[in-house]
Motif scaffolding. Structure first.
Motif, PDB file in Angstrom:
ATOM      1  N   LEU A   1      -2.993 -18.438   9.042  1.00  0.00           N
ATOM      2  CA  LEU A   1      -1.646 -18.853   9.441  1.00  0.00           C
ATOM      3  C   LEU A   1      -1.374 -18.610  10.921  1.00  0.00           C
ATOM      4  N   GLY A   2      -2.006 -17.597  11.498  1.00  0.00           N
ATOM      5  CA  GLY A   2      -1.764 -17.277  12.906  1.00  0.00           C
ATOM      6  C   GLY A   2      -0.702 -16.207  13.055  1.00  0.00           C
ATOM      7  N   LEU A   3      -0.927 -15.289  13.987  1.00  0.00           N
ATOM      8  CA  LEU A   3      -0.063 -14.118  14.118  1.00  0.00           C
ATOM      9  C   LEU A   3       1.350 -14.461  14.580  1.00  0.00           C
ATOM     10  N   SER A   4       1.538 -15.613  15.218  1.00  0.00           N
ATOM     11  CA  SER A   4       2.871 -15.990  15.683  1.00  0.00           C
ATOM     12  C   SER A   4       3.643 -16.810  14.652  1.00  0.00           C
ATOM     13  N   ASN A   5       3.063 -17.000  13.492  1.00  0.00           N
ATOM     14  CA  ASN A   5       3.700 -17.793  12.437  1.00  0.00           C
ATOM     15  C   ASN A   5       4.757 -16.949  11.721  1.00  0.00           C
ATOM     16  N   PRO A   6       5.987 -17.423  11.590  1.00  0.00           N
ATOM     17  CA  PRO A   6       7.014 -16.635  10.892  1.00  0.00           C
ATOM     18  C   PRO A   6       6.670 -16.358   9.435  1.00  0.00           C
ATOM     19  N   LEU A   7       5.816 -17.181   8.829  1.00  0.00           N
ATOM     20  CA  LEU A   7       5.409 -16.926   7.447  1.00  0.00           C
ATOM     21  C   LEU A   7       4.547 -15.669   7.332  1.00  0.00           C
ATOM     22  N   VAL A   8       3.860 -15.329   8.420  1.00  0.00           N
ATOM     23  CA  VAL A   8       3.006 -14.143   8.414  1.00  0.00           C
ATOM     24  C   VAL A   8       3.834 -12.864   8.274  1.00  0.00           C
ATOM     25  N   THR A   9       5.085 -12.921   8.697  1.00  0.00           N
ATOM     26  CA  THR A   9       5.963 -11.753   8.571  1.00  0.00           C
ATOM     27  C   THR A   9       6.016 -11.283   7.125  1.00  0.00           C
ATOM     28  N   TYR A  10       6.057 -12.233   6.196  1.00  0.00           N
ATOM     29  CA  TYR A  10       6.091 -11.893   4.769  1.00  0.00           C
ATOM     30  C   TYR A  10       4.844 -11.112   4.371  1.00  0.00           C
ATOM     31  N   HIS A  11       3.678 -11.591   4.785  1.00  0.00           N
ATOM     32  CA  HIS A  11       2.423 -10.944   4.394  1.00  0.00           C
ATOM     33  C   HIS A  11       2.292  -9.553   5.015  1.00  0.00           C
ATOM     34  N   LEU A  12       2.653  -9.424   6.298  1.00  0.00           N
ATOM     35  CA  LEU A  12       2.550  -8.123   6.953  1.00  0.00           C
ATOM     36  C   LEU A  12       3.532  -7.120   6.349  1.00  0.00           C
ATOM     37  N   ALA A  13       4.744  -7.584   6.060  1.00  0.00           N
ATOM     38  CA  ALA A  13       5.731  -6.693   5.432  1.00  0.00           C
ATOM     39  C   ALA A  13       5.259  -6.267   4.045  1.00  0.00           C
ATOM     40  N   ASP A  14       4.621  -7.178   3.323  1.00  0.00           N
ATOM     41  CA  ASP A  14       4.079  -6.844   2.010  1.00  0.00           C
ATOM     42  C   ASP A  14       2.984  -5.794   2.142  1.00  0.00           C
ATOM     43  N   ALA A  15       2.122  -5.939   3.152  1.00  0.00           N
ATOM     44  CA  ALA A  15       1.051  -4.967   3.367  1.00  0.00           C
ATOM     45  C   ALA A  15       1.618  -3.594   3.729  1.00  0.00           C
ATOM     46  N   VAL A  16       2.661  -3.563   4.560  1.00  0.00           N
ATOM     47  CA  VAL A  16       3.304  -2.290   4.912  1.00  0.00           C
ATOM     48  C   VAL A  16       3.870  -1.626   3.661  1.00  0.00           C
ATOM     49  N   ALA A  17       4.553  -2.412   2.821  1.00  0.00           N
ATOM     50  CA  ALA A  17       5.125  -1.870   1.588  1.00  0.00           C
ATOM     51  C   ALA A  17       4.029  -1.326   0.675  1.00  0.00           C
ATOM     52  N   ALA A  18       2.900  -2.026   0.604  1.00  0.00           N
ATOM     53  CA  ALA A  18       1.792  -1.568  -0.231  1.00  0.00           C
ATOM     54  C   ALA A  18       1.251  -0.233   0.263  1.00  0.00           C
ATOM     55  N   LEU A  19       1.142  -0.066   1.586  1.00  0.00           N
ATOM     56  CA  LEU A  19       0.632   1.194   2.128  1.00  0.00           C
ATOM     57  C   LEU A  19       1.638   2.323   1.971  1.00  0.00           C
ATOM     58  N   ARG A  20       2.921   2.014   1.951  1.00  0.00           N
ATOM     59  CA  ARG A  20       3.914   3.034   1.594  1.00  0.00           C
ATOM     60  C   ARG A  20       3.680   3.500   0.156  1.00  0.00           C
ATOM     61  N   ASP A  21       3.337   2.547  -0.714  1.00  0.00           N
ATOM     62  CA  ASP A  21       3.032   2.905  -2.099  1.00  0.00           C
ATOM     63  C   ASP A  21       1.799   3.798  -2.177  1.00  0.00           C
ATOM     64  N   VAL A  22       0.785   3.490  -1.366  1.00  0.00           N
ATOM     65  CA  VAL A  22      -0.413   4.340  -1.342  1.00  0.00           C
ATOM     66  C   VAL A  22      -0.022   5.782  -1.052  1.00  0.00           C
ATOM     67  N   MET A  23       0.801   5.979  -0.045  1.00  0.00           N
ATOM     68  CA  MET A  23       1.220   7.332   0.300  1.00  0.00           C
ATOM     69  C   MET A  23       1.990   7.982  -0.849  1.00  0.00           C
ATOM     70  N   GLY A  24       2.874   7.227  -1.486  1.00  0.00           N
ATOM     71  CA  GLY A  24       3.637   7.771  -2.602  1.00  0.00           C
ATOM     72  C   GLY A  24       2.746   8.199  -3.759  1.00  0.00           C
ATOM     73  N   TYR A  25       1.771   7.379  -4.107  1.00  0.00           N
ATOM     74  CA  TYR A  25       0.858   7.722  -5.200  1.00  0.00           C
ATOM     75  C   TYR A  25      -0.018   8.916  -4.820  1.00  0.00           C
ATOM     76  N   SER A  26      -0.453   8.976  -3.575  1.00  0.00           N
ATOM     77  CA  SER A  26      -1.272  10.108  -3.124  1.00  0.00           C
ATOM     78  C   SER A  26      -0.467  11.401  -3.147  1.00  0.00           C
ATOM     79  N   GLN A  27       0.787  11.337  -2.744  1.00  0.00           N
ATOM     80  CA  GLN A  27       1.641  12.522  -2.792  1.00  0.00           C
ATOM     81  C   GLN A  27       1.846  12.991  -4.226  1.00  0.00           C
ATOM     82  N   ALA A  28       2.071  12.027  -5.135  1.00  0.00           N
ATOM     83  CA  ALA A  28       2.243  12.388  -6.544  1.00  0.00           C
ATOM     84  C   ALA A  28       0.976  13.032  -7.094  1.00  0.00           C
ATOM     85  N   LEU A  29      -0.179  12.491  -6.726  1.00  0.00           N
ATOM     86  CA  LEU A  29      -1.447  13.059  -7.180  1.00  0.00           C
ATOM     87  C   LEU A  29      -1.619  14.484  -6.667  1.00  0.00           C
ATOM     88  N   ALA A  30      -1.336  14.692  -5.384  1.00  0.00           N
ATOM     89  CA  ALA A  30      -1.465  16.027  -4.799  1.00  0.00           C
ATOM     90  C   ALA A  30      -0.524  17.027  -5.452  1.00  0.00           C
TER      91      ALA A  30
END
Length: 401
Positions: A173-202
């Motif tokens: 899609l290209g980094l300047s594409n406004p549609l990419v904002t959706y994918h990057l925001a989704d990836a950020v949210a997923a990595l927040r989940d990673v941290m949450g699950y890791s904290q729960a495990l610890a």
């Protein structure tokens, strides 16, 4: 009525045993070990009796499958069967008893040959290919701490895979594409989940239970005449897709090449395709620098570049947390108090614990883009993106995790 002698029936019987008596025997043995705070106990009648029943019954069921000389036509079914055999061999290794390899090993080998993977149980058999029956997924024991470990570790893997699949849609899609904002925001949210699950495990996993009753099932073990390294929680492709697409690790780095070569036979067949594609990825940080330097950035480009920095920050934070709150307290510290004769038996990967921890620390610092005199990281690229955003009136510079 004559008994069902089909290959399918033999596989179903093995599956029922793995989900039933196998887990019950392991659980009973683990409770005995834990009461003594022992990794394993030798020359005890109760332990010997249980472990010999496990060896005998599992071996007989696997031999029934092997004698049919017929593999499932479906790839997922073959991979699941390989996992069942691996569960059995992994438990034998954990209890330090010797299975009869004469039919078990050839069946594991031919399954692995048909799939293009190592002929042993891998972590993918617990988080990607772990079919639940009656609300229960496969595990070695019925201990609450194993369920905690498998659930939160598996959820973290799912979140990493979600982030990876979101990022895979960005280059086309290209980094300047406004549609990419959706994918990057989704990836950020997923990595927040990673941290949450890791904290729960610890927070929820008991250190002693993990060290004495869970970790030992992930050791290396022999298939036929060859030893195969143990299952590793990082044996999935999603985390490497994130590494390379972001530009935090390079497939041209000899160290990173060794990491990929080591894990390749231990990931699920569908993940191997992603690992083979890594050298074709262009790092998004490189793209961001080039496009920001080309002129006044558009609003979508500024937003997406900032999301890229946020993504790197969350990714770095998750990997640093994993190292210091999971690897160190759950493996490195308990291992320091283990008997000296167990030093060579502390890790799943085979090498000594010190060497494994050093490798993990190097990966941690690459993924967190930490400045190290002996390591080239993506810190300069991250700083450059931050500077260019500042110059264009964008958000502030990324802070190092």
């Amino acid at each position: 009525m004559s008994p069902d002698l089909s290959s399918e029936s033999a596989v179903k019987d093995l599956d029922r045993w793995i989900r039933g008596e196998f887990r019950e025997i392991n659980t009973e043995l683990e409770e005995i070990y834990f009461a003594e705070r022992a990794i394993v106990l030798q020359d005890r009648a109760d332990v010997d009796k249980l472990s010999q029943v496990l060896v005998r019954d599992g071996g007989a069921l696997i031999n029934r499958v092997a004698e049919r000389r017929e593999l499932p036509s479906d790839q997922n079914a073959r991979y699941e069967l390989l996992g069942m055999i691996g569960f059995y061999l992994g438990a034998c290794r954990r209890h330090e008893v010797q299975p009869d390899q004469s039919q078990v090993a050839p069946l594991a080998q031919i399954l692995a040959w048909s799939l293009g993977v190592a002929p042993r149980f891998s972590s993918a058999h617990q988080h990607i290919h772990n079919r639940a029956v009656g609300g229960t997924f496969n595990s070695f024991t019925s201990l609450a701490d194993e369920r905690i470990f498998l659930t939160y570790n598996g959820l973290a893997v799912m979140a990493y895979r979600r982030a990876a699949h979101a990022l895979l849609d960005v280059p086309v899609l290209g980094l300047s594409n406004p549609l990419v904002t959706y994918h990057l925001a989704d990836a950020v949210a997923a990595l927040r989940d990673v941290m949450g699950y890791s904290q729960a495990l610890a927070n929820e996993l008991d250190v002693e239970r993990f060290f004495y009753n869970i970790r030992p099932y992930f050791k290396s073990y022999r298939v036929g005449s060859r030893e195969f390294r143990g299952a590793n929680a990082g044996d999935f492709a999603g985390i490497n897709v994130i590494d390379v697409l972001l530009g935090l690790c390079s497939p041209h780095d000899p160290f990173y090449q060794e990491v990929i070569a080591d894990k390749y036979p231990y990931v699920a067949p569908e993940d191997q395709k992603l690992l083979r594609a890594l050298p074709t990825f262009k790092p998004l940080l490189t793209t961001a620098v080039a496009e920001l330097e080309a002129g006044v950035p558009s609003p979508p480009l500024r937003e997406n570049a900032q999301l890229l920095l946020d993504l790197c920050r969350h990714y770095g934070a998750a990997t640093v947390f994993h190292h210091h709150r999971l690897v160190v307290p759950f493996l490195q510290k308990p291992a320091a108090d283990a008997p000296p004769e167990r030093d060579s038996d502390m890790t799943a990967s085979g090498p000594p614990l010190k060497e494994v921890v050093e490798t993990l620390a190097r990966l941690r610092d690459l993924r967190a883009a930490r400045q190290r005199p002996d390591l080239v990281t993506a810190r300069a690229a991250l700083d450059r993106v931050g500077e260019l955003l500042d110059d264009s009136g964008g958000p502030a510079l990324l802070e190092q995790p």
